[in-house]
Design an enzyme around this catalytic site. Structure first.
Site, PDB file in Angstrom:
ATOM      1  N   LYS A   1       0.878  -1.176   0.000  1.00 21.00           N
ATOM      2  CA  LYS A   1       0.000   0.000   0.000  1.00 21.00           C
ATOM      3  C   LYS A   1       0.913   1.223   0.000  1.00 21.00           C
ATOM      4  O   LYS A   1       1.740   1.392   0.897  1.00 21.00           O
ATOM      5  CB  LYS A   1      -0.873  -0.005   1.257  1.00 21.00           C
ATOM      6  CG  LYS A   1      -1.687   1.276   1.499  1.00 21.00           C
ATOM      7  CD  LYS A   1      -2.886   1.360   0.597  1.00 21.00           C
ATOM      8  CE  LYS A   1      -3.775   2.559   0.946  1.00 21.00           C
ATOM      9  NZ  LYS A   1      -4.557   2.351   2.179  1.00 21.00           N
ATOM     10  N   VAL A   2       0.770   2.058  -1.027  1.00 17.10           N
ATOM     11  CA  VAL A   2       1.620   3.242  -1.157  1.00 17.10           C
ATOM     12  C   VAL A   2       0.756   4.454  -1.470  1.00 17.10           C
ATOM     13  O   VAL A   2      -0.430   4.344  -1.768  1.00 17.10           O
ATOM     14  CB  VAL A   2       2.680   3.068  -2.276  1.00 17.10           C
ATOM     15  CG1 VAL A   2       3.611   1.911  -1.970  1.00 17.10           C
ATOM     16  CG2 VAL A   2       2.019   2.893  -3.640  1.00 17.10           C
TER      17      VAL A   2
ATOM     18  N   HIS B   1      -6.167  11.167   7.439  1.00 15.35           N
ATOM     19  CA  HIS B   1      -6.786  10.070   8.174  1.00 15.35           C
ATOM     20  C   HIS B   1      -7.619  10.554   9.356  1.00 15.35           C
ATOM     21  O   HIS B   1      -8.409  11.483   9.238  1.00 15.35           O
ATOM     22  CB  HIS B   1      -5.728   9.055   8.606  1.00 15.35           C
ATOM     23  CG  HIS B   1      -5.075   8.346   7.456  1.00 15.35           C
ATOM     24  ND1 HIS B   1      -5.708   8.105   6.263  1.00 15.35           N
ATOM     25  CD2 HIS B   1      -3.824   7.827   7.322  1.00 15.35           C
ATOM     26  CE1 HIS B   1      -4.894   7.468   5.444  1.00 15.35           C
ATOM     27  NE2 HIS B   1      -3.745   7.291   6.056  1.00 15.35           N
TER      28      HIS B   1
END
Length: 298
Positions: A73-74, A169
């Site tokens: 995941k990048v 986030h």
């Protein structure tokens, strides 16, 4: 008599995958990581923040065949540097609407021209969105950019160490606990100027795995997220185990915001958003230009 060589019935080695401990990733990959996706390759999971996986991908692209990970995941921002070695999976990542990074300040209405801004990385989608926003809205440009760990940004803004901070986030839901103000929403600006969803995190896999394996990975990721949607409570222990003492309600908000239709399939709008972001960023000199077929999936 010639001895017979026994058939090799050993299970293949697990695929080495790295994703963050954030609730959206653990929610998406719970079923797959725990062997509940029929026919999916086994996974050897490493938890790593996205700045770490970005670096792993860049090193793997710089020295083909050397990567210690098969799937990562990048940030979408790193794709122009790694797509010769890695393929973008059409699912499993994070895009959406109303989920963009925020610029936070101690006081409302601060003029950021010439000010110091803390960011989690200069090779993050959040940073690209910030720079595109700044190019459109700040005639004087920002001042110094300071890179610091994500969890240190809001305290640094609160304590006066920097003038502003770029956050992502769960900070969308918690910044008021630090007495901070939202100066601007990078996602709102992106959506208003493009009409497209916000590209945040991508799932990539080594091209050397071959087209058949890559397609099986995409199928497994889609199935895993759909299984999580079908019965969210099954994934909750895994999510909360790695949620870094996050309040369960915040974890649920996090999942609701970042796991959506684009997680199951990028689709036309998702691909347009990714190409649009990277094309605009290249025009600003922030990333190398993509070749025309760079995002194509085998």
């Amino acid at each position: 008599m010639t001895a017979m060589t026994p058939a090799n019935d050993a299970a293949p080695d697990p695929l080495r995958i790295a994703y963050s401990p954030c609730p959206n990733d653990t929610f998406v990959f719970d079923a797959w990581a725990h062997g509940r996706v029929p026919g999916a390759p086994a996974l050897d999971v490493t938890f790593a923040d996205i700045d770490i996986t970005n670096g792993v991908a860049e090193r793997g692209a710089a020295a083909p065949g050397s990567s210690e990970l098969d799937v990562l995941k990048v940030s979408y921002a790193v794709l122009p540097y790694v797509l010769d070695e890695y393929a973008l999976l059409p699912c499993g990542g994070a895009l959406g609407r109303g989920c963009g990074p925020l610029v936070l300040t101690r006081e409302a209405g601060v003029d950021l021209a010439g000010k110091t801004v803390a960011v989690p990385s200069e090779k993050s989608t959040a940073y690209l969105l910030f720079r595109l926003w700044a190019a459109d809205t700040l005639s004087g440009g920002v001042g110094e950019i300071v890179v610091m760990p994500f969890d240190e940004i809001m305290p640094a803004v609160r304590d006066g160490g920097v003038d502003a901070g770029l956050v992502i986030h769960e900070a969308r839901f918690t910044y008021q606990n630090y007495g901070l103000h939202r100066l601007a929403d990078m996602g709102e600006h992106w959506e208003a100027t493009t009409g497209l969803p916000i590209p945040l995190g991508a799932i990539i896999a080594r091209r050397s795995l071959g087209p058949d394996v890559l397609r099986s990975l995409a199928d497994a990721a889609r199935t895993s997220v759909r299984m999580a949607w079908d019965d969210p409570e099954v994934s909750r222990p895994y999510v909360m185990e790695h949620a870094q003492e996050m309040d369960p309600s915040v974890a649920d908000q996090h999942i609701g915001l970042y796991v959506n239709e684009f997680t199951a399939d990028l689709g036309e709008d998702g691909y347009a958003a990714v190409r649009g972001l990277l094309t605009r960023a290249a025009a600003e000199g922030l990333v190398p230009a993509l070749r025309p077929d760079a995002l194509a999936f085998p």
